[in-house]
Scaffold this motif. Structure first.
Motif, short mmCIF file in Angstrom:
data_model
loop_
_atom_site.label_atom_id
_atom_site.label_comp_id
_atom_site.label_asym_id
_atom_site.label_seq_id
_atom_site.Cartn_x
_atom_site.Cartn_y
_atom_site.Cartn_z
N VAL A 24 0.77 -1.15 -0.14
CA VAL A 24 0.21 -0.16 0.05
C VAL A 24 0.79 1.21 -0.06
N SER A 44 -7.62 10.36 -2.71
CA SER A 44 -8.04 9.17 -1.55
C SER A 44 -7.35 7.78 -2.01
N GLY A 45 -6.98 7.26 -1.29
CA GLY A 45 -6.40 5.93 -1.19
C GLY A 45 -4.96 5.80 -1.68
N LYS A 48 -1.69 8.03 2.04
CA LYS A 48 -1.11 9.03 2.82
C LYS A 48 -1.29 8.44 4.50
N SER A 49 -2.33 8.05 4.68
CA SER A 49 -2.78 7.61 6.28
C SER A 49 -1.79 6.55 6.58
N VAL A 50 -1.68 5.54 5.69
CA VAL A 50 -1.10 4.38 6.03
C VAL A 50 0.54 4.81 6.13
N GLN A 98 -7.25 11.35 11.21
CA GLN A 98 -8.40 11.75 10.39
C GLN A 98 -9.56 11.47 10.98
N1 LIG Z 1 -5.52 -2.08 7.79
C1 LIG Z 1 -5.60 -2.24 6.28
N2 LIG Z 1 -5.76 -3.47 5.67
C2 LIG Z 1 -5.84 -3.47 4.27
N3 LIG Z 1 -5.66 -2.42 3.38
C3 LIG Z 1 -5.78 -1.24 3.97
C4 LIG Z 1 -5.70 -0.96 5.30
N4 LIG Z 1 -5.63 0.38 5.79
C5 LIG Z 1 -5.63 0.86 4.41
N5 LIG Z 1 -5.61 0.13 3.53
C6 LIG Z 1 -5.55 0.44 2.33
O1 LIG Z 1 -4.52 1.02 1.80
C7 LIG Z 1 -4.58 2.23 0.74
C8 LIG Z 1 -4.40 3.44 1.21
O2 LIG Z 1 -5.07 3.65 2.14
P1 LIG Z 1 -4.87 5.28 2.79
O3 LIG Z 1 -5.95 5.21 4.07
O4 LIG Z 1 -3.42 5.47 3.22
O5 LIG Z 1 -5.13 6.16 2.04
P2 LIG Z 1 -5.44 7.84 2.16
O6 LIG Z 1 -4.20 8.33 1.05
O7 LIG Z 1 -4.84 7.93 3.51
O8 LIG Z 1 -6.65 8.30 1.49
P3 LIG Z 1 -7.70 9.36 2.06
O9 LIG Z 1 -7.33 10.53 1.34
O10 LIG Z 1 -9.09 8.92 1.74
O11 LIG Z 1 -7.60 9.16 3.56
C9 LIG Z 1 -6.28 2.05 0.53
O12 LIG Z 1 -6.65 1.20 -0.80
C10 LIG Z 1 -6.86 1.10 1.74
O13 LIG Z 1 -7.79 0.38 1.33
#
Ligand SMILES: Nc1ncnc2c1ncn2[C@@H]1O[C@H](COP(=O)(O)OP(=O)(O)OP(=O)(O)O)[C@@H](O)[C@H]1O
Ligand SMILES: [Mg+2]
Length: 329
Positions: A24, A44-45, A48-50, A98
């Motif tokens: 991810v 989104s996705g 960033k949060s990960v 978030q």
């Molecule tokens: N615990 C988890 N298990 C499996 N997949 C995950 C998990 N957490 C996040 N993902 C996947 O990782 C990808 C990135 O997620 P993330 O939350 O980091 O996106 P983001 O850039 O923060 O999006 P947003 O702007 O919506 O907050 C997504 O496809 C999400 O489904």
């Protein structure tokens, strides 16, 4: 001399599922200098949060795995024990999540939680800690702070909880604050107030900030440098002025074009056609190629590295090979 407070090297965060191990966040490198405000943007996705949860040591070990180095003042957090991480999270690196409910404990009042944090960090007596808590709630623009500290998280609206969390993250004057979409849910006046507060925290207590946002306006307002993420990778990086003036990656160009311009009246706002690919769905080539108006055959089969320009701007796009700038030239 600029010195990094945080250095992330080859960070790779994967989740295992029935379909195998899915990356991810895929080999990302970046740093945050002391006292700097770094923006991370992307749809989104994008991961960033990960990325931020990986830095905080909060990726569930049940199905998640974090590889690479996360150097905080030289210490590799990726190898630190949970006990050590708890100490780091209480004193050095704070995060505004978030989703505000995740970091507030439903069984304690707002006051109990803030006072406890202050008490542990500053070792102040309860009375002084209480006064400080009330002041901090006022600073984040919460009305009737004196009553509010007696209430429980569920008694507050989402926007109020978000501001309590911001107060909580700032109260110990962390060395690094990771703010994950801190103001998205708030109305514009409160949003401006919170951004001012963050700027103040950054100036007065030298807190470095990673600001994760969808909002390029927020980046322009408070960040010095910005990283653009797409599908788990960094696709562009540079100082905010250069990126806004001369974005080079077709994805960044698309993001900037999607910002509403008050001076131009358009019937419909531009948005990049297509969607962010599901993690793991593209194996070779540039992940943006399917949506990219400039993509050629090579983009589909060869993953571009980051090319660095003289001004320090880094771009992961074949069009920028050997310092070329095909899109802007
Ligand atoms: N615990 C988890 N298990 C499996 N997949 C995950 C998990 N957490 C996040 N993902 C996947 O990782 C990808 C990135 O997620 P993330 O939350 O980091 O996106 P983001 O850039 O923060 O999006 P947003 O702007 O919506 O907050 C997504 O496809 C999400 O489904
Ligand atoms: Mg997110």
């Amino acid at each position: 001399m600029e010195s990094p407070i945080l250095e992330v090297k080859s960070l790779r965060t994967t989740f295992s599922s029935d379909n195998g191990t899915i990356p991810v966040v895929n080999e990302i490198d970046f740093h945050v200098n002391a006292q700097e405000v770094l923006g991370i943007v992307g749809e989104s996705g994008c991961g960033k949060s990960v990325t931020s949860l990986s830095i905080m040591g909060l990726i569930p070990t049940k199905n998640g795995k974090v590889e690479g180095e996360i150097l905080y003042n030289g210490e590799n957090l990726a190898l630190s024990s949970e006990k050590r991480m708890r100490k780091i999270r209480g004193n050095d690196i704070a995060m505004i999540f978030q989703e505000p409910m995740t970091s507030l404990n439903p069984v304690f009042t707002i006051g109990e939680q803030l006072i406890e944090a202050i008490h542990i960090h500053w070792k102040w007596p309860k009375k002084r800690a209480r006064e400080h808590a009330v002041q901090m709630l006022k600073k984040v623009g919460l009305p009737r702070a004196e009553q509010l500290i007696k209430e429980y998280p569920h008694q507050l609206s989402g926007g109020m909880r978000q501001r309590v969390m911001i107060a909580m993250a700032m109260i110990c004057e962390p060395k690094l604050l990771i703010a994950d979409e801190p103001t998205t849910a708030l109305d514009v006046t409160i949003q401006a107030q919170i951004l001012d507060l963050m700027k103040k925290l950054n100036h007065e207590t030298d807190t470095a900030i990673i600001m994760i946002t969808h909002d390029l306006g927020v980046v322009a307002e408070i960040c010095q440098r910005v990283i653009v993420m797409y599908s788990g990778k960094i696709v562009e990086e540079g100082d905010v002025r250069s990126i806004f003036k001369n974005p080079k990656h077709p994805y960044t160009i698309g993001l900037i074009q999607s910002v509403p311009d008050m001076r131009e009246k358009k019937d419909r706002l531009y948005s990049i056609p297509g969607n962010v690919p599901k993690p793991g769905s593209i194996e070779v080539g540039c992940h943006f190629a399917p949506r990219c108006p400039y993509a050629n055959e090579r983009c589909k089969y060869e993953t571009p590295p980051l090319f660095t320009f003289d001004n320090g701007q880094k771009v992961r796009c074949w069009l920028c090979e050997e310092g070329r700038d095909v899109v802007n030239d």
